[in-house]
Design an enzyme around this catalytic site. Structure first.
Site, PDB file in Angstrom:
ATOM      1  N   TYR A 150       0.822  -1.207   0.000  1.00  0.00           N
ATOM      2  CA  TYR A 150       0.000   0.000   0.000  1.00  0.00           C
ATOM      3  C   TYR A 150       0.865   1.270   0.000  1.00  0.00           C
ATOM      4  O   TYR A 150       0.416   2.327  -0.413  1.00  0.00           O
ATOM      5  CB  TYR A 150      -0.888   0.040   1.243  1.00  0.00           C
ATOM      6  CG  TYR A 150      -2.219  -0.648   1.106  1.00  0.00           C
ATOM      7  CD1 TYR A 150      -2.298  -1.980   0.721  1.00  0.00           C
ATOM      8  CD2 TYR A 150      -3.395   0.026   1.370  1.00  0.00           C
ATOM      9  CE1 TYR A 150      -3.507  -2.615   0.606  1.00  0.00           C
ATOM     10  CE2 TYR A 150      -4.623  -0.605   1.266  1.00  0.00           C
ATOM     11  CZ  TYR A 150      -4.677  -1.918   0.882  1.00  0.00           C
ATOM     12  OH  TYR A 150      -5.889  -2.539   0.777  1.00  0.00           O
ATOM     13  N   LYS A 188       2.964 -15.342   2.443  1.00  0.00           N
ATOM     14  CA  LYS A 188       3.158 -16.088   1.194  1.00  0.00           C
ATOM     15  C   LYS A 188       4.660 -16.366   1.097  1.00  0.00           C
ATOM     16  O   LYS A 188       5.331 -15.967   0.136  1.00  0.00           O
ATOM     17  CB  LYS A 188       2.616 -15.251   0.014  1.00  0.00           C
ATOM     18  CG  LYS A 188       2.535 -15.996  -1.290  1.00  0.00           C
ATOM     19  CD  LYS A 188       1.456 -17.066  -1.348  1.00  0.00           C
ATOM     20  CE  LYS A 188       1.542 -17.854  -2.641  1.00  0.00           C
ATOM     21  NZ  LYS A 188       0.649 -19.030  -2.680  1.00  0.00           N
ATOM     22  N   ASP A 231      -3.223 -18.278   0.611  1.00  0.00           N
ATOM     23  CA  ASP A 231      -4.252 -18.981  -0.175  1.00  0.00           C
ATOM     24  C   ASP A 231      -4.926 -20.056   0.679  1.00  0.00           C
ATOM     25  O   ASP A 231      -6.145 -20.225   0.666  1.00  0.00           O
ATOM     26  CB  ASP A 231      -3.654 -19.566  -1.470  1.00  0.00           C
ATOM     27  CG  ASP A 231      -2.340 -20.305  -1.270  1.00  0.00           C
ATOM     28  OD1 ASP A 231      -1.779 -20.265  -0.148  1.00  0.00           O
ATOM     29  OD2 ASP A 231      -1.871 -20.945  -2.231  1.00  0.00           O
ATOM     30  N   ASP A 282      -6.395  -6.857   4.251  1.00  0.00           N
ATOM     31  CA  ASP A 282      -7.524  -6.202   3.584  1.00  0.00           C
ATOM     32  C   ASP A 282      -8.440  -7.264   2.995  1.00  0.00           C
ATOM     33  O   ASP A 282      -9.658  -7.246   3.173  1.00  0.00           O
ATOM     34  CB  ASP A 282      -6.988  -5.280   2.475  1.00  0.00           C
ATOM     35  CG  ASP A 282      -8.107  -4.612   1.706  1.00  0.00           C
ATOM     36  OD1 ASP A 282      -9.060  -4.140   2.351  1.00  0.00           O
ATOM     37  OD2 ASP A 282      -8.046  -4.583   0.463  1.00  0.00           O
ATOM     38  N   ASP A 292     -12.361  -8.852   4.578  1.00  0.00           N
ATOM     39  CA  ASP A 292     -13.647  -8.844   3.865  1.00  0.00           C
ATOM     40  C   ASP A 292     -14.240 -10.244   3.845  1.00  0.00           C
ATOM     41  O   ASP A 292     -15.444 -10.434   4.020  1.00  0.00           O
ATOM     42  CB  ASP A 292     -13.478  -8.359   2.413  1.00  0.00           C
ATOM     43  CG  ASP A 292     -13.738  -6.861   2.269  1.00  0.00           C
ATOM     44  OD1 ASP A 292     -13.508  -6.129   3.253  1.00  0.00           O
ATOM     45  OD2 ASP A 292     -14.164  -6.428   1.174  1.00  0.00           O
TER      46      ASP A 292
HETATM   47  C1  IPM Z   1     -10.387  -1.119   4.064  1.00  0.00           C
HETATM   48  C2  IPM Z   1     -10.612  -0.529   2.704  1.00  0.00           C
HETATM   49  C3  IPM Z   1      -9.448   0.374   2.342  1.00  0.00           C
HETATM   50  C4  IPM Z   1      -8.182  -0.455   2.369  1.00  0.00           C
HETATM   51  C5  IPM Z   1      -9.597   1.111   1.001  1.00  0.00           C
HETATM   52  C6  IPM Z   1     -10.892   1.888   0.919  1.00  0.00           C
HETATM   53  C7  IPM Z   1      -8.421   1.991   0.710  1.00  0.00           C
HETATM   54  O1  IPM Z   1     -10.806  -1.537   1.769  1.00  0.00           O
HETATM   55  O2  IPM Z   1     -10.238  -0.334   5.024  1.00  0.00           O
HETATM   56  O3  IPM Z   1     -10.381  -2.340   4.171  1.00  0.00           O
HETATM   57  O4  IPM Z   1      -7.867  -1.131   1.388  1.00  0.00           O
HETATM   58  O5  IPM Z   1      -7.493  -0.427   3.389  1.00  0.00           O
HETATM   59 MG    MG Z   2     -10.934  -3.471   2.607  1.00  0.00          MG
END
Ligand code: IPM
Ligand code: MG
Length: 360
Positions: free
Chosen positions: A142, A191, A223, A247, A251
Site C-alpha cells: 500500500y 506467502k 491462499d 484487507d 472482507d
Molecule cells: C479497508 C478498505 C481500504 C483499504 C480502502 C478503501 C483503501 O478496503 O479499510 O479495508 O484497502 O485499506
Molecule cells: Mg478493505
C-alpha cells in the site's frame, strides 16, 4: 471526564452512520457521566469538493489534537476517475499513516442471532466463531514504491512491497499481546513460498513466538488461509498478516458473519489516540436513503471506548444493546437475507439501540 473526538463523516452512508454512533456515545455519556465533544472534519470525496483535496491539513491537525477519531467511510463513483494520488481512498491511507496507526484490529464474530444470514452451511457455523484479524496498516505494498515505466512488453505499471524488521516486530508484538488477552492462539498469514517480504515476516514471527511461550503459534500461506476461513472458521483465534492480505481476508471473514455491515475496526499506534471505523465502504448505492446498517459504526465507537479511553462497562453496554436488538429480530435490509422480516431504517435501528442503552 471530557473526551474530544474528531468526527470524520466522509462520503456515501458515512454521515448517516456517524450520526448514529454519535447518538449512541451521547447516550452512554449520559448514563456513565462522560462528556463526548465531537468536532467534524472533512475527509475523502466531500473534502475534494469543498477544499480541493481529499485530506486537508486541517483534518490531520484536528485528528492529531483529538483524544480519538471516528471515521464513517470515504469514496464514491463521483471521484472514481481521479488519478490515484487524488482519490478519496488516498486520504484514508494518508490519515492512517499521519497518525502512525500501524495496528488494525478487525474482529469477525458470528452473532448467534444472525447465524442464518451466514452464507456458510449450518453445520459449519452452528458452534459459532470469534476471530480477530490483526492487519498491518501503514506499510507493505500500500505504501511501497510505485509508478509507470517501460518494461519488456512496453509501458507497464508497478507497485512494490517492502517490510522492515521494525515494522514486522511491532505488528507481531501487537498480535501476540492480543492473543494473550484472548484464547492464546495466533496464526500468522503470509506467502513465504513466493515472497521475500513474507520470508522475513515469517522468520521474525517465529523469533517473537519464543517470547510468548503460552501462545500456540502457527503459520499459514494466504491462499490456504482464505480456504480455511470458509472450511472451518472456528479453528482461528487471532490472525496476524500484512496490509494487503489483511484487507482481503477481513472482507472474507466479515461476509461469513452474515453481513459486512456488522464489522467494526480499531486502528492503533503507540499513543492512545486511535481511529475507529467500520470495515465496510461508503455504499453509494444506498447513501442518503436511510437504509444503511449503523451497527459496524456503533460497534467501532464501542471499540474506541475500550481501546482509547480504557473503559469496560460502557463498551459492554453498547455491545449488549446491539445483541439484544438483534435477538429481538430487528434487522436492517442487509441482514434479512431471504426471510419475510420487514427491514428497519438506519434511524430506527439506532433508536432501538438507544432505547436498550437507556433502559437496561
Ligand atoms: C479497508 C478498505 C481500504 C483499504 C480502502 C478503501 C483503501 O478496503 O479499510 O479495508 O484497502 O485499506
Ligand atoms: Mg478493505
Amino acid at each position: 471526564m471530557k473526551y474530544h473526538i474528531a468526527l470524520l463523516k466522509g462520503d456515501g452512508i458515512g454521515p448517516e452512520i456517524t450520526e448514529s454512533a454519535a447518538a449512541v456515545l451521547n447516550a452512554v455519556g449520559e448514563r456513565y457521566a462522560h462528556e463526548f465533544c465531537f468536532t467534524p472534519y472533512l475527509i475523502g470525496g466531500c473534502a475534494i469538493d469543498a477544499a480541493g483535496e481529499p485530506l486537508p491539513e486541517e483534518t490531520v491537525k484536528g485528528c492529531l489534537a483529538s483524544d480519538s477519531v471516528l471515521l464513517g467511510a470515504v469514496g464514491g463513483p463521483k471521484w472514481d476517475d481521479l488519478p490515484g494520488s487524488r482519490r478519496p481512498e488516498k486520504a484514508l491511507l494518508g490519515i492512517r499513516s499521519a497518525l502512525g496507526l500501524y495496528t488494525n484490529l478487525r474482529p469477525a464474530k458470528l452473532f448467534p442471532a444472525l447465524r442464518g444470514a451466514s452464507p456458510l452451511r449450518e453445520e459449519i457455523v452452528s458452534s459459532g466463531f470469534d476471530i480477530l484479524i490483526v492487519r498491518e496498516l501503514t506499510g507493505g505494498i500500500y505504501f511501497g514504491e510505485r509508478g509507470y515505466r517501460t518494461g519488456k512488453y512496453g509501458e507497464e505499471a508497478f507497485d512494490t512491497e517492502a517490510y522492515s524488521v521494525t515494522e514486522i516486530e511491532r505488528i507481531g508484538h501487537a498480535a501476540f499481546r492480543a492473543a494473550m488477552q484472548r484464547n492464546k492462539r495466533l496464526v500468522s498469514v503470509d506467502k513465504a513460498n513466493v515472497l521475500e517480504t513474507s520470508r522475513l515476516w515469517r522468520s521474525i514471527m517465529h523469533r517473537l513466538s519464543e517470547a510468548y511461550p503460552e501462545v500456540q503459534y502457527s503459520d499459514l500461506f494466504v491462499d490456504n488461509a482464505a480456504m480455511q476461513l470458509v472450511r472451518n472458521p472456528k479453528q482461528f483465534d487471532v490472525i496476524v498478516t500484512s496490509n494487503m492480505f489483511g484487507d482481503i481476508l477481513s472482507d472474507e471473514a466479515s461476509q461469513i458473519t452474515g453481513s459486512i455491515g456488522m464489522l467494526a475496526s480499531a486502528s492503533l499506534g503507540d499513543s492512545k489516540c486511535g481511529m475507529y471505523e467500520p470495515i465496510h465502504g461508503s455504499a453509494p448505492d444506498i447513501a442518503g436513503k436511510n437504509l444503511a446498517n449503523p451497527i459496524a459504526m456503533v460497534l467501532s465507537a464501542a471499540m474506541m471506548l475500550r481501546y482509547s479511553f480504557g473503559m469496560t462497562a460502557e463498551p459492554d453496554c453498547i455491545e449488549q444493546a446491539v445483541d439484544r436488538v438483534l435477538e429481538r429480530g430487528i434487522r436492517t435490509a442487509d441482514l434479512i437475507g431471504n426471510t419475510e422480516i420487514r427491514p428497519v431504517s438506519c434511524t430506527e435501528m439506532t433508536a432501538q439501540i438507544l432505547s436498550e442503552i437507556t433502559s437496561s
